[in-house]
Motif scaffolding. Structure first.
Motif, PDB file in Angstrom:
ATOM      1  N   LEU A 258       0.813  -1.225   0.000  1.00 43.26           N
ATOM      2  CA  LEU A 258       0.000   0.000   0.000  1.00 43.26           C
ATOM      3  C   LEU A 258       0.847   1.275   0.000  1.00 43.26           C
ATOM      4  CD1 LEU A 258      -2.805  -1.075   2.500  1.00 43.26           C
ATOM      5  CD2 LEU A 258      -2.915  -1.013   0.009  1.00 43.26           C
ATOM      6  N   LYS A 259       2.101   1.165  -0.465  1.00 43.18           N
ATOM      7  CA  LYS A 259       2.952   2.345  -0.526  1.00 43.18           C
ATOM      8  C   LYS A 259       3.736   2.384  -1.829  1.00 43.18           C
ATOM      9  CE  LYS A 259       6.328   4.940   2.175  1.00 43.18           C
ATOM     10  NZ  LYS A 259       7.207   4.922   3.361  1.00 43.18           N
ATOM     11  N   THR A 260       4.674   1.466  -1.992  1.00 42.26           N
ATOM     12  CA  THR A 260       5.482   1.430  -3.224  1.00 42.26           C
ATOM     13  C   THR A 260       5.295   0.110  -3.963  1.00 42.26           C
ATOM     14  OG1 THR A 260       7.387   0.598  -1.983  1.00 42.26           O
ATOM     15  CG2 THR A 260       7.218   2.979  -2.287  1.00 42.26           C
ATOM     16  N   GLU A 261       4.214  -0.579  -3.678  1.00 35.06           N
ATOM     17  CA  GLU A 261       3.980  -1.873  -4.314  1.00 35.06           C
ATOM     18  C   GLU A 261       3.335  -1.692  -5.683  1.00 35.06           C
ATOM     19  OE1 GLU A 261       1.180  -4.224  -2.250  1.00 35.06           O
ATOM     20  OE2 GLU A 261       1.461  -6.009  -3.505  1.00 35.06           O
ATOM     21  N   VAL A 262       3.997  -2.213  -6.701  1.00 33.18           N
ATOM     22  CA  VAL A 262       3.420  -2.257  -8.048  1.00 33.18           C
ATOM     23  C   VAL A 262       3.230  -3.720  -8.435  1.00 33.18           C
ATOM     24  CG1 VAL A 262       4.333  -0.025  -8.808  1.00 33.18           C
ATOM     25  CG2 VAL A 262       5.733  -2.078  -9.044  1.00 33.18           C
ATOM     26  N   LEU A 263       2.699  -3.960  -9.623  1.00 33.02           N
ATOM     27  CA  LEU A 263       2.311  -5.329  -9.975  1.00 33.02           C
ATOM     28  C   LEU A 263       3.490  -6.293  -9.979  1.00 33.02           C
ATOM     29  CD1 LEU A 263      -0.321  -4.620 -12.766  1.00 33.02           C
ATOM     30  CD2 LEU A 263      -0.723  -5.639 -10.531  1.00 33.02           C
ATOM     31  N   SER A 264       4.634  -5.830 -10.477  1.00 35.14           N
ATOM     32  CA  SER A 264       5.781  -6.747 -10.533  1.00 35.14           C
ATOM     33  C   SER A 264       6.250  -7.136  -9.127  1.00 35.14           C
ATOM     34  CB  SER A 264       6.930  -6.087 -11.300  1.00 35.14           C
ATOM     35  OG  SER A 264       7.279  -4.848 -10.703  1.00 35.14           O
ATOM     36  N   THR A 265       6.217  -6.183  -8.189  1.00 39.25           N
ATOM     37  CA  THR A 265       6.606  -6.520  -6.823  1.00 39.25           C
ATOM     38  C   THR A 265       5.512  -7.309  -6.106  1.00 39.25           C
ATOM     39  OG1 THR A 265       5.871  -4.310  -6.154  1.00 39.25           O
ATOM     40  CG2 THR A 265       8.219  -4.606  -6.507  1.00 39.25           C
ATOM     41  N   THR A 266       4.264  -7.143  -6.544  1.00 31.70           N
ATOM     42  CA  THR A 266       3.178  -7.945  -5.964  1.00 31.70           C
ATOM     43  C   THR A 266       3.402  -9.428  -6.237  1.00 31.70           C
ATOM     44  OG1 THR A 266       1.583  -6.142  -6.209  1.00 31.70           O
ATOM     45  CG2 THR A 266       0.695  -8.345  -6.001  1.00 31.70           C
ATOM     46  N   VAL A 267       3.826  -9.738  -7.464  1.00 33.25           N
ATOM     47  CA  VAL A 267       4.118 -11.141  -7.799  1.00 33.25           C
ATOM     48  C   VAL A 267       5.184 -11.685  -6.854  1.00 33.25           C
ATOM     49  CG1 VAL A 267       5.000 -12.685  -9.591  1.00 33.25           C
ATOM     50  CG2 VAL A 267       3.469 -10.797 -10.216  1.00 33.25           C
ATOM     51  N   PHE A 268       6.217 -10.884  -6.613  1.00 32.00           N
ATOM     52  CA  PHE A 268       7.305 -11.297  -5.725  1.00 32.00           C
ATOM     53  C   PHE A 268       6.804 -11.494  -4.289  1.00 32.00           C
ATOM     54  CE2 PHE A 268      10.591  -9.769  -2.714  1.00 32.00           C
ATOM     55  CZ  PHE A 268      11.535 -10.766  -2.893  1.00 32.00           C
ATOM     56  N   LEU A 269       5.992 -10.545  -3.797  1.00 31.87           N
ATOM     57  CA  LEU A 269       5.500 -10.638  -2.428  1.00 31.87           C
ATOM     58  C   LEU A 269       4.560 -11.826  -2.241  1.00 31.87           C
ATOM     59  CD1 LEU A 269       4.842  -6.836  -1.738  1.00 31.87           C
ATOM     60  CD2 LEU A 269       6.679  -8.248  -0.813  1.00 31.87           C
ATOM     61  N   GLU A 270       3.690 -12.051  -3.227  1.00 33.60           N
ATOM     62  CA  GLU A 270       2.760 -13.180  -3.112  1.00 33.60           C
ATOM     63  C   GLU A 270       3.498 -14.514  -3.185  1.00 33.60           C
ATOM     64  OE1 GLU A 270      -0.235 -12.912  -2.271  1.00 33.60           O
ATOM     65  OE2 GLU A 270      -0.521 -10.756  -2.524  1.00 33.60           O
ATOM     66  N   MET A 271       4.543 -14.578  -4.018  1.00 33.20           N
ATOM     67  CA  MET A 271       5.342 -15.808  -4.079  1.00 33.20           C
ATOM     68  C   MET A 271       6.059 -16.043  -2.751  1.00 33.20           C
ATOM     69  SD  MET A 271       5.137 -17.463  -6.978  1.00 33.20           S
ATOM     70  CE  MET A 271       6.649 -18.408  -7.001  1.00 33.20           C
ATOM     71  N   ASN A 272       6.495 -14.965  -2.103  1.00 33.51           N
ATOM     72  CA  ASN A 272       7.212 -15.106  -0.831  1.00 33.51           C
ATOM     73  C   ASN A 272       6.340 -15.700   0.265  1.00 33.51           C
ATOM     74  OD1 ASN A 272       9.747 -14.327  -1.532  1.00 33.51           O
ATOM     75  ND2 ASN A 272       9.599 -12.245  -0.746  1.00 33.51           N
ATOM     76  N   VAL A 273       5.029 -15.383   0.209  1.00 34.68           N
ATOM     77  CA  VAL A 273       4.130 -15.923   1.244  1.00 34.68           C
ATOM     78  C   VAL A 273       3.472 -17.220   0.777  1.00 34.68           C
ATOM     79  CG1 VAL A 273       3.690 -13.646   2.213  1.00 34.68           C
ATOM     80  CG2 VAL A 273       2.189 -14.509   0.417  1.00 34.68           C
ATOM     81  N   GLY A 274       3.876 -17.732  -0.368  1.00 32.59           N
ATOM     82  CA  GLY A 274       3.359 -19.012  -0.855  1.00 32.59           C
ATOM     83  C   GLY A 274       2.005 -18.941  -1.526  1.00 32.59           C
ATOM     84  N   ASN A 275       1.535 -17.735  -1.839  1.00 30.60           N
ATOM     85  CA  ASN A 275       0.234 -17.580  -2.498  1.00 30.60           C
ATOM     86  C   ASN A 275       0.444 -17.589  -4.019  1.00 30.60           C
ATOM     87  OD1 ASN A 275      -2.377 -17.104  -3.142  1.00 30.60           O
ATOM     88  ND2 ASN A 275      -2.562 -15.160  -2.034  1.00 30.60           N
ATOM     89  N   ILE A 276       0.623 -18.786  -4.556  1.00 35.40           N
ATOM     90  CA  ILE A 276       0.936 -18.908  -5.986  1.00 35.40           C
ATOM     91  C   ILE A 276      -0.261 -18.506  -6.833  1.00 35.40           C
ATOM     92  CG2 ILE A 276       1.664 -20.517  -7.789  1.00 35.40           C
ATOM     93  CD1 ILE A 276       3.071 -22.132  -5.665  1.00 35.40           C
ATOM     94  N   GLU A 277      -1.487 -18.805  -6.349  1.00 37.59           N
ATOM     95  CA  GLU A 277      -2.674 -18.447  -7.122  1.00 37.59           C
ATOM     96  C   GLU A 277      -2.741 -16.940  -7.355  1.00 37.59           C
ATOM     97  OE1 GLU A 277      -2.663 -20.342  -4.511  1.00 37.59           O
ATOM     98  OE2 GLU A 277      -3.600 -22.276  -5.005  1.00 37.59           O
TER      99      GLU A 277
END
Length: 307
Positions: A258-277
């Protein structure tokens, strides 16, 4: 020469015989051409198939998860529409923010890239000046540098005066997102604009100058309208490049929710928490956004051509 002697016959011209291709050679040429084009089609087709296979794999993964959700739901049809990974991702407030920030930052980055690329591309294309080759090589640095190095270099730059005066308002803030995307995307826009100006006939500009126009008038009224399609292409390329940028953003802007997150970093963050879907769903959203921009610019470019 006696009367019984006949004039010497000119030597037979065997040139035609030597250049006439026998039917057998024609067959070989046709066969060689077919083999050549088959090799070209196979090599090119393999890359196209790889691209389509990657996209289809993402789509199939989402469909598979949607069917799994529908199979355990009491309302399968409702589950297919509301429980699929894409809809779930779009309903997430964090991903909604990353979509909004991506659209805004990519557009700003592409506009800034065009503003910088037009004069640089024009000067490199039209004029020779001391240090031109060095400048040309410097402009390629963001293309060949590893993305993480670009981000690290920006981070180090803002530790020195006068950039350090703005560090608090830029580093790890939203402006860092735009600056990181612009640092890489502009290099591609410059290459596109230089190629565009290389293909524009300079004689029209020279005629305008000879008729009394200033350089700026000739540029604005003659050269720039001719470069419209190149500018659209450069904008599209810069926008798409900004959308897929990741390394500089991670180092220079961070990946704060909710600050500097864009779509490419969202993919990285979701992969880090195991949310592949969610990661795959965001990837499909990025593909859809990139394709939409590409189609709009192509249609706009075609319409301009028809006009």
């Amino acid at each position: 020469m006696t009367g019984s002697e006949s004039p010497a016959e000119p030597p037979k011209n065997n040139h035609n015989n030597s250049t006439t291709t026998p039917p057998r050679d024609v067959g070989h040429v046709v066969l060689s051409n077919r083999v050549f084009y088959c090799c070209m089609a196979i090599i090119g087709g393999a890359y196209v198939i790889l691209i389509l296979a990657m996209l289809l794999a993402d789509a199939w993964f989402v469909i598979e998860k949607t069917v799994d959700a529908a199979s355990v739901s009491s309302s399968p049809w409702k589950a297919m529409f509301y429980d699929n990974p894409v809809v779930t991702a779009l309903a997430d407030r964090k991903i909604q923010y990353s979509i909004w920030l991506s659209l805004v930052s990519c557009t700003l980055s592409a506009i800034l890239s065009i503003i910088a690329a037009v004069p640089i591309g024009y000067l490199l294309s039209r004029h020779n000046f001391p240090g031109k080759r060095l400048l040309d090589a410097i402009l390629d640095i963001p293309i060949v540098l590893p993305p993480l190095v670009v981000g690290l270099s920006l981070l180090i730059l803002f530790q020195f005066f006068p950039f350090s005066l703005l560090a608090r308002d830029v580093v790890y803030q939203v402006p860092a997102v735009v600056l990181a995307q612009f640092s890489v995307a502009c290099a591609f826009a410059v290459r596109t604009m230089k190629s565009t100006f290389d293909h524009i006939d300079p004689r029209c500009e020279q005629v305008a100058v000879a008729l009394g126009s200033s350089r700026s008038q000739a540029f604005g009224m003659v050269v720039l309208p001719e470069a419209t399609h190149g500018m659209i292409t450069a904008f599209t390329l810069a926008w798409a490049r900004s959308l897929g940028e990741f390394g500089p953003l991670l180092i220079f802007a961070g990946a704060t929710r909710l600050k500097t997150e864009v779509l490419s970093t969202t993919v990285f963050l979701e992969m880090n928490v195991g949310n592949i879907e969610a990661a795959v769903a965001v990837s499909l959203i990025m593909v859809a956004a990139a394709v939409t921009v590409l189609v709009i610019t192509r249609i706009w470019g075609t319409r301009e051509t028809l006009l």
